[in-house]
Design an enzyme around this catalytic site. Structure first.
Site, PDB file in Angstrom:
ATOM      1  N   ASP A 193      57.793  84.220  12.461  1.00 19.90           N
ATOM      2  CA  ASP A 193      56.967  83.066  12.081  1.00 19.90           C
ATOM      3  C   ASP A 193      57.428  82.406  10.775  1.00 19.90           C
ATOM      4  O   ASP A 193      56.603  82.072   9.931  1.00 19.90           O
ATOM      5  CB  ASP A 193      55.497  83.482  11.941  1.00 19.90           C
ATOM      6  CG  ASP A 193      54.890  83.920  13.250  1.00 19.90           C
ATOM      7  OD1 ASP A 193      55.490  83.640  14.301  1.00 19.90           O
ATOM      8  OD2 ASP A 193      53.825  84.553  13.240  1.00 19.90           O
TER       9      ASP A 193
ATOM     10  N   ASP B  98      45.697  90.907  14.557  1.00 22.44           N
ATOM     11  CA  ASP B  98      46.452  89.758  14.067  1.00 22.44           C
ATOM     12  C   ASP B  98      45.821  89.165  12.808  1.00 22.44           C
ATOM     13  O   ASP B  98      46.495  88.447  12.065  1.00 22.44           O
ATOM     14  CB  ASP B  98      46.501  88.663  15.136  1.00 22.44           C
ATOM     15  CG  ASP B  98      47.275  89.082  16.367  1.00 22.44           C
ATOM     16  OD1 ASP B  98      48.326  89.727  16.224  1.00 22.44           O
ATOM     17  OD2 ASP B  98      46.821  88.757  17.489  1.00 22.44           O
TER      18      ASP B  98
END
Length: 579
Positions: free
Chosen positions: A287, A518
């Site tokens: 990411d 997450d």
């Protein structure tokens, strides 16, 4: 002064009982803005060389030789070649020569990581061969061990994969968890303290060396003696600039700390000789780089944090440094994170809408920086910690419904060129090669949470003539929107880890350990640098990045990386293939 001692052995077209070996010390004697002087001492450790010698190395940051002495210097691109002067054609066993030169540099001036004397990689050792050829391309800085053996084309073939004992115990403690507790998962180094194991939620009390010690035990217990150890490099300055739940400890300008306190420490541990028989896979900074395409101005999805990271260049600087440093260790296989099809699956001639080609070009921009040459990139990984399925079995983006192409008319597709990770990974690999990466790169796909099984999984193609209804009734991915990424409701375990499942796919892997959150559903104070992201809030109605859809997140989730029992149970319940 910088010095490099190189280790590893190569003998080429060896004759019977020939011995080859050499040692090199590269010393920058002085350096000034734009220029430097260096001496390169090469010692022949093998049989005496008569009739001439040639020393070669590659510069990694665009340095050039201006003038030299004690040798005839030439340079083609990054490759520097030094041939013996006419008065020094012979090099006896144990003899040394020291060519020197003045050169120029811009940006950075890293020392070369590999030298060859008459085609033999200088390693500080001697190799005695008969008629076979040995290739070992392992190099390290002084004090490091380069790691074992030549890199193989696919590290997962013919090898086991490390089972993290701490994750395994957590999984086994869950009802039904013993069914998957022996599966291999990635070890996440999500902050500096995780290297030593000071209570990281991801690695618990085990630090990197603890995991590697355990991995070596698992390797030694195998009949084939081969084991892959997977870990995630995840601590860039200004990390995850478009999210909050996974923000990190380092501020946007702390690139120096990233290099010296994080990457350098990891490299020192990984390169220790006791781990040289392991095949070590490093997943580089998930990411990160695609944010510099999709979440910067003038995009409507831009964030000030991503604009800052694009302007200061520290994502590219950090990723290239990690690649160069870790890639110089002979048994390390670098895989760069390449997002997923629901993030960069849009290819377009209009730069405002192109994510696919622009991301491939951005990845290529790391090459040549900080020693990040293409030989230090073994491949890429997609879908890390994400939920995109491998394939949609009942529909394609080229389908036409009611006389209209679903690619253009269905909200779920929204002009995306792909509907699954296999097609995306394969196509993106082709584009990466076009942009300058090696034609032999392989792809990994994280399948830890992309199974989408259970009672809500469709079993056939929809018969609707409405494009949106057709896709919604046909798709196995049950998210509200394919950009949703946090603790997704209804997700299931995907394909179990597997080597070489498809052409050019090195492996299906579980890099994200199932059961690790997450991000938290609500704000939780912490000292881990992790913020609260509304995309982890099940009541959130979305933003521009997910088309203003509901987040689809599970409730009552803990901080990212912490154990989330409810999610683990749901992943097992919805596993596909079923447990």
């Amino acid at each position: 002064m910088a010095a490099l001692s190189v280790a590893g052995v190569v003998a080429s077209t060896a004759t019977a009982n020939a011995a080859a070996g050499c040692r090199v010390s590269y010393q920058i004697a002085n350096q000034w803005q734009g220029g430097f002087g260096a001496n390169v001492t090469v010692t022949n450790l093998g049989d005496a060389i008569s009739g001439g010698w040639t020393l070669e190395w590659d510069f990694a940051a665009g340095q050039t030789v201006q003038s030299g002495w004690n040798g005839e210097f030439s340079q083609s691109g990054t490759r520097v070649t030094v041939r013996n002067p006419s008065w020094s054609a012979n090099l006896g066993t144990g003899a040394s020569v020291t060519p020197g030169f003045n050169g120029s540099w811009t940006g950075s001036n890293p020392v070369p990581v590999q030298f060859r004397l008459n085609g033999t990689v200088c390693t500080g050792n001697v190799d005695t061969t008969t008629t076979t050829t040995t290739t070992t391309t392992t190099t390290t800085t002084t004090g490091d061990n380069p790691g074992g053996g030549p890199r193989v084309d696919n590290p997962y073939v013919g090898a086991g994969v490390y089972v993290n004992p701490q994750w395994s115990r957590q999984a086994a403690a869950e009802p039904g968890g013993s069914r998957i507790a022996n599966q291999p998962t990635g070890v996440w180094l999500d902050r500096i303290s995780a290297i030593t194991g000071n209570g990281s939620p991801t690695t618990g009390s085990m630090g990197l060396s603890d995991h590697l010690d355990e991995a070596e035990k698992q390797r030694a217990a195998r009949a084939d003696g081969q084991l892959v150890f997977q870990f995630v490099v995840y601590n860039l300055p200004g990390r995850d600039c478009a999210a909050l739940a996974s923000n990190g400890e380092l501020k946007a300008d702390e690139i120096g700390r990233y290099k010296s306190e994080y990457i350098d420490k990891i490299a020192e541990i990984v390169s220790r000789p006791e781990y040289s028989k392991l095949r070590i896979v490093s997943v580089i900074e998930i990411d990160s780089l695609p944010n510099l395409v999709t979440n910067v101005s003038p995009r409507v999805t831009a964030t000030p944090q991503c604009d800052t990271m694009k302007a200061n260049g520290n994502y590219i600087d950090g990723v290239s440094y990690a690649l160069g440093k870790l890639g110089a260790i002979g048994n390390v296989y670098n895989y760069i994170d390449a997002a997923h099809h629901g993030w960069i699956g849009w290819g377009d001639t209009n730069p405002q809408y192109d994510n696919f080609f622009a991301s491939a070009k951005l990845f290529a921009s790391v090459l040549g920086r900080n020693g990040a040459t293409k030989d230090k990139v073994h491949g890429f990984i997609t879908n890390t910690a994400n939920y995109s399925p491998l394939e949609e079995p009942y529909w394609t983006v080229d389908d036409h419904v009611g006389g209209r192409p679903v690619k253009e008319s269905a909200k779920w597709v929204d002009w995306n060129d792909f509907n699954g990770e296999l097609g995306f990974a394969t196509a993106f690999r082709t584009e990466l090669v076009k942009q300058g990466f090696d034609s032999g790169i392989g792809m990994l796909i994280d399948t830890s949470r992309n199974g989408w099984g259970g009672q809500n999984r469709p079993t056939a193609k929809s018969t609707s003539t409405n494009p949106d209804t057709y896709i919604d009734e046909s798709r196995i991915d049950r998210r509200f929107q394919k950009g949703n990424w946090c603790n997704q409701s209804g997700a299931g375990l995907g394909e179990r880890p597997k080597a070489a499942p498809k052409p050019n796919i090195d492996a299906y892997v579980w890099i994200k350990p199932p059961g690790e959150s997450d991000g938290s559903s609500t704000y939780i104070p912490n000292d881990e640098g992790k913020g609260f992201d509304r995309m982890c809030d099940p009541t959130y109605g979305g933003n521009a990045r997910n088309g203003y859809n509901m987040s689809g997140a599970l409730p009552d989730a803990p901080l990212s990386g912490h154990w989330f029992s409810a999610q683990f149970q749901e992943l097992m319940r919805n596993a596909y293939p079923a447990l």
